[in-house]
Design a protein around this motif. Sequence first.
Motif, PDB file in Angstrom:
ATOM      1  N   ASP A 307       0.817  -1.222   0.000  1.00  0.00           N
ATOM      2  CA  ASP A 307       0.000   0.000   0.000  1.00  0.00           C
ATOM      3  C   ASP A 307       0.845   1.264   0.000  1.00  0.00           C
ATOM      4  OD1 ASP A 307      -2.463  -1.059  -0.305  1.00  0.00           O
ATOM      5  OD2 ASP A 307      -3.179  -0.693   1.731  1.00  0.00           O
ATOM      6  N   PHE A 308       2.026   1.210   0.654  1.00  0.00           N
ATOM      7  CA  PHE A 308       2.813   2.442   0.791  1.00  0.00           C
ATOM      8  C   PHE A 308       4.083   2.420  -0.066  1.00  0.00           C
ATOM      9  CE2 PHE A 308       1.115   2.890   5.458  1.00  0.00           C
ATOM     10  CZ  PHE A 308      -0.177   3.052   4.960  1.00  0.00           C
ATOM     11  N   GLY A 309       4.341   1.334  -0.772  1.00  0.00           N
ATOM     12  CA  GLY A 309       5.551   1.243  -1.590  1.00  0.00           C
ATOM     13  C   GLY A 309       6.828   1.335  -0.774  1.00  0.00           C
ATOM     14  N   MET A 310       6.753   0.934   0.500  1.00  0.00           N
ATOM     15  CA  MET A 310       7.932   1.044   1.380  1.00  0.00           C
ATOM     16  C   MET A 310       8.645  -0.301   1.472  1.00  0.00           C
ATOM     17  SD  MET A 310       6.383   3.304   4.494  1.00  0.00           S
ATOM     18  CE  MET A 310       5.665   4.929   4.240  1.00  0.00           C
ATOM     19  N   GLU A 311       9.371  -0.637   0.425  1.00  0.00           N
ATOM     20  CA  GLU A 311      10.045  -1.934   0.354  1.00  0.00           C
ATOM     21  C   GLU A 311      11.113  -2.084   1.446  1.00  0.00           C
ATOM     22  OE1 GLU A 311       9.282  -4.571  -1.417  1.00  0.00           O
ATOM     23  OE2 GLU A 311      11.050  -5.700  -0.719  1.00  0.00           O
ATOM     24  N   GLU A 312      11.901  -1.037   1.619  1.00  0.00           N
ATOM     25  CA  GLU A 312      12.988  -1.148   2.602  1.00  0.00           C
ATOM     26  C   GLU A 312      12.423  -1.321   4.022  1.00  0.00           C
ATOM     27  OE1 GLU A 312      15.591   2.255   2.430  1.00  0.00           O
ATOM     28  OE2 GLU A 312      16.850   1.429   4.030  1.00  0.00           O
ATOM     29  N   GLU A 313      11.356  -0.588   4.299  1.00  0.00           N
ATOM     30  CA  GLU A 313      10.727  -0.670   5.615  1.00  0.00           C
ATOM     31  C   GLU A 313      10.125  -2.064   5.824  1.00  0.00           C
ATOM     32  OE1 GLU A 313      10.632   1.741   3.443  1.00  0.00           O
ATOM     33  OE2 GLU A 313      10.463   3.719   4.364  1.00  0.00           O
ATOM     34  N   ALA A 314       9.508  -2.600   4.749  1.00  0.00           N
ATOM     35  CA  ALA A 314       8.915  -3.945   4.844  1.00  0.00           C
ATOM     36  C   ALA A 314      10.002  -4.970   5.142  1.00  0.00           C
ATOM     37  CB  ALA A 314       8.208  -4.296   3.528  1.00  0.00           C
ATOM     38  N   ARG A 315      11.117  -4.859   4.416  1.00  0.00           N
ATOM     39  CA  ARG A 315      12.236  -5.805   4.639  1.00  0.00           C
ATOM     40  C   ARG A 315      12.788  -5.673   6.047  1.00  0.00           C
ATOM     41  NH1 ARG A 315      15.107  -6.913  -0.920  1.00  0.00           N
ATOM     42  NH2 ARG A 315      13.184  -7.628  -1.863  1.00  0.00           N
ATOM     43  N   CYS A 316      12.775  -4.442   6.551  1.00  0.00           N
ATOM     44  CA  CYS A 316      13.287  -4.203   7.898  1.00  0.00           C
ATOM     45  C   CYS A 316      12.487  -5.036   8.910  1.00  0.00           C
ATOM     46  CB  CYS A 316      13.205  -2.703   8.188  1.00  0.00           C
ATOM     47  SG  CYS A 316      13.618  -2.270   9.856  1.00  0.00           S
ATOM     48  N   ILE A 317      11.161  -5.079   8.737  1.00  0.00           N
ATOM     49  CA  ILE A 317      10.330  -5.893   9.641  1.00  0.00           C
ATOM     50  C   ILE A 317      10.645  -7.378   9.436  1.00  0.00           C
ATOM     51  CG2 ILE A 317       7.981  -6.642  10.175  1.00  0.00           C
ATOM     52  CD1 ILE A 317       6.972  -3.874   9.591  1.00  0.00           C
ATOM     53  N   GLU A 318      10.712  -7.798   8.176  1.00  0.00           N
ATOM     54  CA  GLU A 318      10.949  -9.227   7.902  1.00  0.00           C
ATOM     55  C   GLU A 318      12.316  -9.670   8.436  1.00  0.00           C
ATOM     56  OE1 GLU A 318       8.015  -9.121   3.996  1.00  0.00           O
ATOM     57  OE2 GLU A 318      10.179  -8.909   3.712  1.00  0.00           O
ATOM     58  N   ASN A 319      13.307  -8.811   8.280  1.00  0.00           N
ATOM     59  CA  ASN A 319      14.639  -9.150   8.806  1.00  0.00           C
ATOM     60  C   ASN A 319      14.628  -9.216  10.327  1.00  0.00           C
ATOM     61  OD1 ASN A 319      15.665  -9.249   6.262  1.00  0.00           O
ATOM     62  ND2 ASN A 319      16.449  -7.139   6.276  1.00  0.00           N
ATOM     63  N   ALA A 320      13.875  -8.294  10.945  1.00  0.00           N
ATOM     64  CA  ALA A 320      13.802  -8.283  12.407  1.00  0.00           C
ATOM     65  C   ALA A 320      13.171  -9.598  12.902  1.00  0.00           C
ATOM     66  CB  ALA A 320      12.996  -7.073  12.886  1.00  0.00           C
ATOM     67  N   VAL A 321      12.128 -10.049  12.210  1.00  0.00           N
ATOM     68  CA  VAL A 321      11.485 -11.318  12.592  1.00  0.00           C
ATOM     69  C   VAL A 321      12.491 -12.470  12.444  1.00  0.00           C
ATOM     70  CG1 VAL A 321       9.696 -12.993  11.912  1.00  0.00           C
ATOM     71  CG2 VAL A 321       9.128 -10.552  12.080  1.00  0.00           C
ATOM     72  N   GLU A 322      13.211 -12.482  11.344  1.00  0.00           N
ATOM     73  CA  GLU A 322      14.240 -13.518  11.120  1.00  0.00           C
ATOM     74  C   GLU A 322      15.247 -13.545  12.264  1.00  0.00           C
ATOM     75  OE1 GLU A 322      15.675 -15.584   8.627  1.00  0.00           O
ATOM     76  OE2 GLU A 322      14.491 -15.202   6.829  1.00  0.00           O
ATOM     77  N   LYS A 323      15.701 -12.338  12.657  1.00  0.00           N
ATOM     78  CA  LYS A 323      16.727 -12.274  13.697  1.00  0.00           C
ATOM     79  C   LYS A 323      16.198 -12.794  15.031  1.00  0.00           C
ATOM     80  CE  LYS A 323      19.127  -8.275  11.898  1.00  0.00           C
ATOM     81  NZ  LYS A 323      18.999  -6.839  12.084  1.00  0.00           N
ATOM     82  N   ILE A 359      10.649  -5.297  17.909  1.00  0.00           N
ATOM     83  CA  ILE A 359      10.913  -3.853  17.956  1.00  0.00           C
ATOM     84  C   ILE A 359      12.383  -3.577  18.278  1.00  0.00           C
ATOM     85  CG2 ILE A 359      10.403  -1.752  19.297  1.00  0.00           C
ATOM     86  CD1 ILE A 359       7.452  -2.934  19.433  1.00  0.00           C
ATOM     87  N   GLN A 360      12.927  -4.350  19.234  1.00  0.00           N
ATOM     88  CA  GLN A 360      14.360  -4.203  19.566  1.00  0.00           C
ATOM     89  C   GLN A 360      15.241  -4.427  18.343  1.00  0.00           C
ATOM     90  OE1 GLN A 360      15.761  -6.918  22.635  1.00  0.00           O
ATOM     91  NE2 GLN A 360      14.240  -6.023  24.018  1.00  0.00           N
ATOM     92  N   MET A 361      14.884  -5.443  17.562  1.00  0.00           N
ATOM     93  CA  MET A 361      15.692  -5.787  16.383  1.00  0.00           C
ATOM     94  C   MET A 361      15.566  -4.702  15.305  1.00  0.00           C
ATOM     95  SD  MET A 361      17.271  -8.544  16.954  1.00  0.00           S
ATOM     96  CE  MET A 361      17.181  -9.977  18.009  1.00  0.00           C
TER      97      MET A 361
END
Length: 363
Positions: A307-323, A359-361
């Motif tokens: 919806d917002f075209g925020m690819e980097e922000e989306a990846r940031c969440i996905e990476n945080a979950v991975e970590k 959130i910490q990640m």
Amino acid sequence: MEKKIALIPGDGIGPDIVHEGTRVLDAVAAKFGHKFTYETVLAGGAAIDKFGEPLPQASLDTCLKADSVLLGAVGGPKWDNVPGNLRPEKALLGLRGGMKVYANLRPALMFKQLSAACPLKDEIVGTGLDILIVRELTGGIYFGERGRNAENTEAWDTERYSKPEIERILRLGFESAQKRQKKLCVVDKANILESSRMWREVAESIKDDYKDVELSFMYVDNAAMQLVRNPRQFDVIATSNMFGDILSDEASQITGSIGMLASASLGDGTGPGLYEPIHGSAPDIAGKDIANPLATILSCAMLLRYDFGMEEEARCIENAVEKVLDEGWRTGDIAGSSIDEVKAAGKLVGTKKMGDLVIQMIG
Ligand code: NAD
Ligand code: IPM
Ligand code: MN
């Protein structure tokens, strides 16, 4: 960027997981310099209790005016005996239909860290799973004519699809496959259902526009079996509303837990999308701070991306979950056979703590 998000916490575990989702969105906003504002709207059982109906017009209007919509889950035993057209679940159909979000993307992605929670043998899942289920969302038996006869001795629901409805979802299936492993499997029941035969006809009629995609067809009963026998054969699955509902729950468990599977419901791009975990309100665990918020948090990543075209922000969440998963943190549903080790390491966590960790990640 400044964006307005409509929130539908809903029932059961819904409010708790949506709360974690918004905390994660706020952490992303702080990190990337965005501002997200929220407007909470009532739908489902919560709206029945307050207004006597599952989806007041004002709730739908607020969603339509927002830049995006995040939903927890609706329903629960309290409302199981209200008439069908007043059930909490009716709110979902009203939202999906009202927002015209006809395409439901359900990525069944197995995080390698969660292999202990996968019920299949290692040799079947190999290095992981990545299946995208493209589920038609505003047609078929969910929206077809239904009723009962005057004597109340018969009841019916109708599976009905128009060619344009089929074509737009199949085109999305083909386009999704083009961006992935270039395989599209259309799942249906064409040996019995006329509507399924029309799905096949439409697929055949447009396949030449996607010559790089390998198209196949599979009956839904076989697909349910193949998903546990050899899930790695699938890349993109495109299917009807009801078959997509059922197969996505099955696929979710293969990837570890239904508490992990996010979804995006999209329309033609002119209005907001609707983002929700694929699971329900989990009344059996509501109010205990043990629900897994990750499906909702990952739905927030999809919201930012689509919806917002925020690819980097989306990846940031996905990476945080991975970590967080890399570090061994687990809610009960994803601890699987390693639950004793997870407990011994002090890494069995609840809903809020899992939100804190993500959130910490994000940092
Ligand atoms: P459900 O998905 O709510 O629960 C199925 C099982 O999975 C339960 O044992 C539950 O505890 C577990 N589970 C679900 N989400 C989890 C999470 N995040 N973390 C850990 N465990 C989780 O399905 P159900 O029990 O068939 O339905 C309950 C209610 O939810 C019904 O009223 C149903 O209609 C409704 N429902 C709503 C939605 C939605 O709002 N999108 C989706 C599915 C079901
Ligand atoms: C889902 C749910 C809904 C559906 C129900 C609650 C109406 O199961 O989102 O998967 O069948 O679509
Ligand atoms: Mn479902």
